[in-house]
Design an enzyme around this catalytic site. Structure first.
Site, short mmCIF file in Angstrom:
data_model
loop_
_atom_site.label_atom_id
_atom_site.label_comp_id
_atom_site.label_asym_id
_atom_site.label_seq_id
_atom_site.Cartn_x
_atom_site.Cartn_y
_atom_site.Cartn_z
N ASP A 13 18.75 38.81 3.56
CA ASP A 13 19.96 38.62 4.14
C ASP A 13 20.76 39.60 4.76
O ASP A 13 20.45 40.89 4.42
CB ASP A 13 21.04 37.95 2.80
CG ASP A 13 22.28 37.36 3.34
OD1 ASP A 13 22.29 36.86 4.57
OD2 ASP A 13 23.13 37.12 2.56
N ASN A 31 19.58 25.87 6.75
CA ASN A 31 19.63 26.62 8.05
C ASN A 31 19.52 25.96 9.37
O ASN A 31 20.18 26.37 10.14
CB ASN A 31 18.51 27.63 7.96
CG ASN A 31 18.97 28.96 7.06
OD1 ASN A 31 17.93 29.57 6.75
ND2 ASN A 31 20.17 29.11 6.65
C1 FPP Z 1 19.98 35.57 6.67
O1 FPP Z 1 20.53 36.29 7.25
C2 FPP Z 1 18.47 35.39 7.32
C3 FPP Z 1 18.07 34.20 7.88
C4 FPP Z 1 18.53 32.93 7.80
C5 FPP Z 1 16.81 34.52 8.62
C6 FPP Z 1 15.84 35.49 7.88
C7 FPP Z 1 14.43 35.43 8.84
C8 FPP Z 1 13.91 36.76 9.13
C9 FPP Z 1 14.38 37.89 8.46
C10 FPP Z 1 13.00 37.05 10.36
C11 FPP Z 1 11.90 35.87 10.31
C12 FPP Z 1 11.09 35.63 9.28
C13 FPP Z 1 9.76 35.45 9.35
C14 FPP Z 1 8.94 35.26 8.44
C15 FPP Z 1 9.10 35.95 10.92
P1 FPP Z 1 21.97 35.86 8.09
O2 FPP Z 1 21.55 35.74 9.68
O3 FPP Z 1 22.66 34.94 7.50
O4 FPP Z 1 22.78 37.14 8.06
P2 FPP Z 1 24.57 37.20 7.82
O5 FPP Z 1 24.90 36.58 6.45
O6 FPP Z 1 24.71 38.68 7.96
O7 FPP Z 1 24.91 36.25 9.08
#
Ligand code: FPP
Length: 251
Positions: A26, A74
């Site tokens: 996250d 998501n």
């Molecule tokens: C949450 O952070 C993260 C996600 C919903 C996506 C996670 C994906 C990756 C780390 C990369 C891709 C994965 C693979 C397997 C290639 P957020 O975007 O909600 O962060 P925020 O809370 O700061 O907005």
């Protein structure tokens, strides 16, 4: 991939390395915002960091690493962000599989994979097939994953067997429900790490986390590195896991 001095760097003295570890990746969006970059840049940096996490966990001796990549919730993000995440996901395995292979990392998926579009299902199937003989560690990617959906689908599967006469109501037990989770052979995570300062589980491994220890940090996921992981394992060594019983010291 640069080689580390594994003997010193991955010494487990004073640490406890879990056999099965969960990580909620996250903070990609906040990481990008701080740098005045688009959210997609944060996800890209997050994917790069996943590769590092795999290497570090493999070298420490973790056997199962489950990472939360995309939840059933998501899909409600803006379509452009969802599209970028799917593209990144496909690229990740195309780009990094040789490195994962070099590290002996088997790739598996947990989640409602059958509900994904065919092209994504194919990436998952091929990634699993290609890596199935790798031995060092399993990287389990929670993709289109929701803990409530996993439990619901397990319950549906049991109910179907009861309705069709293969099981009786008495056969519905914790064990028979566990056996119908997505990856029943994967041990429950002993430790779950959540970077970026949030203190919630967000529908991750709801059934499996019953006795997991939690470790949180303010570091945003793309910056979460070797030092954070080592600190988590150091702190985990001090936890007294009682599973509802008494401490070994008291017992
Ligand atoms: C949450 O952070 C993260 C996600 C919903 C996506 C996670 C994906 C990756 C780390 C990369 C891709 C994965 C693979 C397997 C290639 P957020 O975007 O909600 O962060 P925020 O809370 O700061 O907005």
């Amino acid at each position: 991939m640069a080689k580390d001095n594994k003997k010193d760097k991955f010494s487990t003295e004073g640490l406890k390395v879990p056999v099965s570890l969960g990580v909620i990746m996250d903070g990609n969006g906040r990481w990008a915002k701080k740098r005045l970059l688009p959210r997609s840049a944060g996800h890209r940096a997050g994917a790069e960091n996943l590769k590092e996490l795999c290497r570090n966990c493999g070298n420490y001796g973790v056997k199962y690493l489950t990472v939360y990549a995309f939840s059933t919730e998501n899909w409600s993000r803006p379509q452009a962000e969802v599209d970028q995440l799917m593209k990144l996901f496909v690229e990740f395995f195309a780009k990094y599989d040789p490195e994962l292979e070099e590290e002996g990392i088997r790739v598996r998926f947990t989640g409602d994979i059958d509900a994904l579009p065919e092209d994504l299902r194919k990436v998952c199937r091929e990634g699993e097939e290609r890596s199935k003989n790798r031995q060092k560690m399993q990287l389990i990617v929670a993709f289109n994953y929701g803990g409530r959906r996993e439990i619901t689908q397990a319950a549906q599967s049991l109910a179907k067997d009861v309705a069709e006469g293969r099981l009786s109501i008495e056969d519905i037990t914790e064990d028979s429900l566990s056996e119908r989770m997505y990856l029943p052979d994967v041990p429950d995570p002993e430790l779950i790490i959540r970077p970026s300062g949030e203190l919630r589980i967000s529908n991750f491994l709801l059934w499996e986390c019953a006795y997991s220890e939690f470790w949180v940090s303010d570091t945003l996921w793309p910056d979460f590195g070797y030092e954070d992981l080592t600190q988590a394992f150091r702190d985990y060594a001090k936890r007294d896991r009682r599973f509802g019983g008494l401490s070994k010291k008291e017992g």
